[in-house]
Each structure stands twice: as C-alpha cells, then as structure tokens.
Motif scaffolding. Sequence first.
Motif, PDB file in Angstrom:
ATOM      1  N   GLY A  68      15.550  -4.725   0.202  1.00 48.56           N
ATOM      2  CA  GLY A  68      15.741  -3.424  -0.430  1.00 48.56           C
ATOM      3  C   GLY A  68      15.150  -3.375  -1.821  1.00 48.56           C
ATOM      4  N   VAL A  69      15.196  -4.503  -2.532  1.00 54.18           N
ATOM      5  CA  VAL A  69      14.606  -4.581  -3.867  1.00 54.18           C
ATOM      6  C   VAL A  69      13.106  -4.309  -3.784  1.00 54.18           C
ATOM      7  N   LEU A  70      12.449  -4.929  -2.804  1.00 56.15           N
ATOM      8  CA  LEU A  70      11.014  -4.689  -2.615  1.00 56.15           C
ATOM      9  C   LEU A  70      10.766  -3.237  -2.236  1.00 56.15           C
ATOM     10  N   LYS A  71      11.594  -2.681  -1.371  1.00 56.53           N
ATOM     11  CA  LYS A  71      11.442  -1.288  -0.942  1.00 56.53           C
ATOM     12  C   LYS A  71      11.472  -0.342  -2.136  1.00 56.53           C
ATOM     13  N   LEU A  72      12.399  -0.589  -3.060  1.00 50.58           N
ATOM     14  CA  LEU A  72      12.487   0.262  -4.247  1.00 50.58           C
ATOM     15  C   LEU A  72      11.169   0.265  -5.029  1.00 50.58           C
ATOM     16  N   PHE A  73      10.557  -0.912  -5.152  1.00 45.17           N
ATOM     17  CA  PHE A  73       9.301  -0.987  -5.899  1.00 45.17           C
ATOM     18  C   PHE A  73       8.144  -0.381  -5.111  1.00 45.17           C
ATOM     19  N   LEU A  74       8.049  -0.696  -3.826  1.00 43.09           N
ATOM     20  CA  LEU A  74       6.960  -0.139  -3.018  1.00 43.09           C
ATOM     21  C   LEU A  74       6.999   1.380  -3.011  1.00 43.09           C
ATOM     22  N   ASP A  75       8.199   1.956  -3.076  1.00 40.71           N
ATOM     23  CA  ASP A  75       8.325   3.417  -3.112  1.00 40.71           C
ATOM     24  C   ASP A  75       7.716   4.027  -4.369  1.00 40.71           C
ATOM     25  N   LEU A  76       7.556   3.234  -5.410  1.00 44.66           N
ATOM     26  CA  LEU A  76       6.995   3.735  -6.662  1.00 44.66           C
ATOM     27  C   LEU A  76       5.474   3.639  -6.720  1.00 44.66           C
ATOM     28  N   ILE A  77       4.885   2.849  -5.843  1.00 41.31           N
ATOM     29  CA  ILE A  77       3.425   2.709  -5.807  1.00 41.31           C
ATOM     30  C   ILE A  77       2.841   4.003  -5.235  1.00 41.31           C
ATOM     31  N   PRO A  78       1.840   4.587  -5.884  1.00 38.48           N
ATOM     32  CA  PRO A  78       1.245   5.828  -5.366  1.00 38.48           C
ATOM     33  C   PRO A  78       0.743   5.653  -3.931  1.00 38.48           C
ATOM     34  N   GLN A  79       0.636   6.751  -3.221  1.00 39.03           N
ATOM     35  CA  GLN A  79       0.271   6.722  -1.802  1.00 39.03           C
ATOM     36  C   GLN A  79      -1.011   5.932  -1.536  1.00 39.03           C
ATOM     37  N   GLU A  80      -1.971   6.007  -2.397  1.00 39.48           N
ATOM     38  CA  GLU A  80      -3.223   5.260  -2.224  1.00 39.48           C
ATOM     39  C   GLU A  80      -3.297   4.071  -3.184  1.00 39.48           C
ATOM     40  N   GLY A  81      -2.152   3.597  -3.640  1.00 35.74           N
ATOM     41  CA  GLY A  81      -2.084   2.558  -4.659  1.00 35.74           C
ATOM     42  C   GLY A  81      -2.649   1.205  -4.264  1.00 35.74           C
ATOM     43  N   LEU A  82      -2.840   0.970  -2.967  1.00 36.29           N
ATOM     44  CA  LEU A  82      -3.421  -0.299  -2.523  1.00 36.29           C
ATOM     45  C   LEU A  82      -4.837  -0.133  -1.974  1.00 36.29           C
ATOM     46  N   ARG A  83      -5.402   1.057  -2.110  1.00 36.16           N
ATOM     47  CA  ARG A  83      -6.762   1.293  -1.610  1.00 36.16           C
ATOM     48  C   ARG A  83      -7.734   0.336  -2.290  1.00 36.16           C
ATOM     49  N   GLY A  84      -8.567  -0.307  -1.464  1.00 41.90           N
ATOM     50  CA  GLY A  84      -9.581  -1.217  -1.968  1.00 41.90           C
ATOM     51  C   GLY A  84      -9.061  -2.596  -2.338  1.00 41.90           C
ATOM     52  N   LYS A  85      -7.787  -2.849  -2.101  1.00 44.69           N
ATOM     53  CA  LYS A  85      -7.214  -4.156  -2.444  1.00 44.69           C
ATOM     54  C   LYS A  85      -6.939  -4.966  -1.186  1.00 44.69           C
ATOM     55  N   LEU A  86      -7.131  -6.255  -1.297  1.00 42.23           N
ATOM     56  CA  LEU A  86      -6.686  -7.147  -0.234  1.00 42.23           C
ATOM     57  C   LEU A  86      -5.174  -7.256  -0.333  1.00 42.23           C
ATOM     58  N   ALA A  87      -4.524  -7.450   0.787  1.00 48.37           N
ATOM     59  CA  ALA A  87      -3.075  -7.627   0.780  1.00 48.37           C
ATOM     60  C   ALA A  87      -2.725  -8.825   1.655  1.00 48.37           C
ATOM     61  N   LEU A  88      -1.843  -9.665   1.142  1.00 44.34           N
ATOM     62  CA  LEU A  88      -1.371 -10.835   1.876  1.00 44.34           C
ATOM     63  C   LEU A  88       0.153 -10.823   1.865  1.00 44.34           C
ATOM     64  N   PRO A  89       0.778 -10.625   3.026  1.00 42.84           N
ATOM     65  CA  PRO A  89       2.236 -10.666   3.096  1.00 42.84           C
ATOM     66  C   PRO A  89       2.743 -12.114   3.189  1.00 42.84           C
ATOM     67  N   LEU A  90       3.789 -12.424   2.428  1.00 42.22           N
ATOM     68  CA  LEU A  90       4.505 -13.697   2.524  1.00 42.22           C
ATOM     69  C   LEU A  90       5.966 -13.356   2.773  1.00 42.22           C
TER      70      LEU A  90
END
Length: 182
Positions: A84-106
């Motif tokens: 839930g802590v992560l969810k709160l932060f992800l909700d604040l990232i703009p809709q296209e906030g990860l465009r053009g970025k690599l993402a690696l889930p751990l």
Amino acid sequence: MSHVVIIAGSPSKRSRLTGLTDYSSNKLREAGITVEVIHVADLPAEDLVQAKFDSSFIRDALAVVEAADAVIVATPVYKASYSGVLKLFLDLIPQEGLRGKLALPLVIGGSIAHLLAIDYALKPVLAALGGRHILGGVYAVDQGIDRLDDGKYVLSADITTRLDRSLEELILTLEKNGITIS
C-alpha cells in the motif's frame, strides 16, 4: 551518465527487501551508474495519503523519478499484490511519468506462491504510467535473504544470480538505447 532511481516500497527499511535494493544499488554504482533511492516510507505519510502534490517532499521525489533513465520498483508482496505504501507513491506519478524509462520490478514475498504478483499486479500499473520497456523482474522468497546483526544482508546464490542477470539486462538496454554509462 545513466541515472537509475530505486523506488523502495516497503513500510520498513529493515525489510529483507532492503537486501535486494542495497545489492542492486551497489552493483549499478560499480558499473558507473548514478543511483538514487526513494524510500517511500520516509516521505510524510500525510502528504502521501492526501496526495499533496504541492509538498516539497513529494515534488522532490517525483523530480528524481522524472530525471531517471530507468526505474527499479521494489516491493514486498501483501495480499498477492504490491504494498500500500508503494501504491500511494505510484498514484502520485503522472500518467505518462514512466514514458521512455526502463522499468525493473523487484518483489519479495514469504513464499513462491505470489510469484505472479509481478505480472498481474505490478507490471500493469507500470504500463499504465507509460512504461513500455518493463524488464522481467526478480521475485525473491524472503528466506533467501539473511539479515545480519550489523544491518547488512546476504542474498542466496540463486537470488544473486537472477538479480545479476536482470541488472546486466538493465545496463545493456541502457547502453543499447544510447544512454551513457560512466
């Protein structure tokens, strides 16, 4: 120079997830990559819960994400999903906030039973935030990470091997995309 941000979504820095994030951070720095870590639990809870976009803490954290070439999103599994802590932060990232970025889930969990939390819970959110190049990710069972008395962590050989492989893929993909390493 490449810039990676690790978003640590555990409510506690003493979580074994810290073993994964510390290891990743050290490996990337050894490769000449600039690494910043956002411990979401360090952000003011009121700012997160009330989505205070005008908070200097939130603005600063979002600016770190915006400036990054790649984002490692790290979370423990709770109720077959990310924290839930992560969810709160992800909700604040703009809709296209990860465009053009690599993402690696751990992701770390108490058993292998939640392995699919990466694919069914976390990756769809990263894609909704504009992430189009989401690497496979690493799922670790918390018994594979020992927490030592001095606050350091020791990862099992299996976790280390899989994490090394994913971090190498991240580094190679950054280089392939013309993002300078060191």
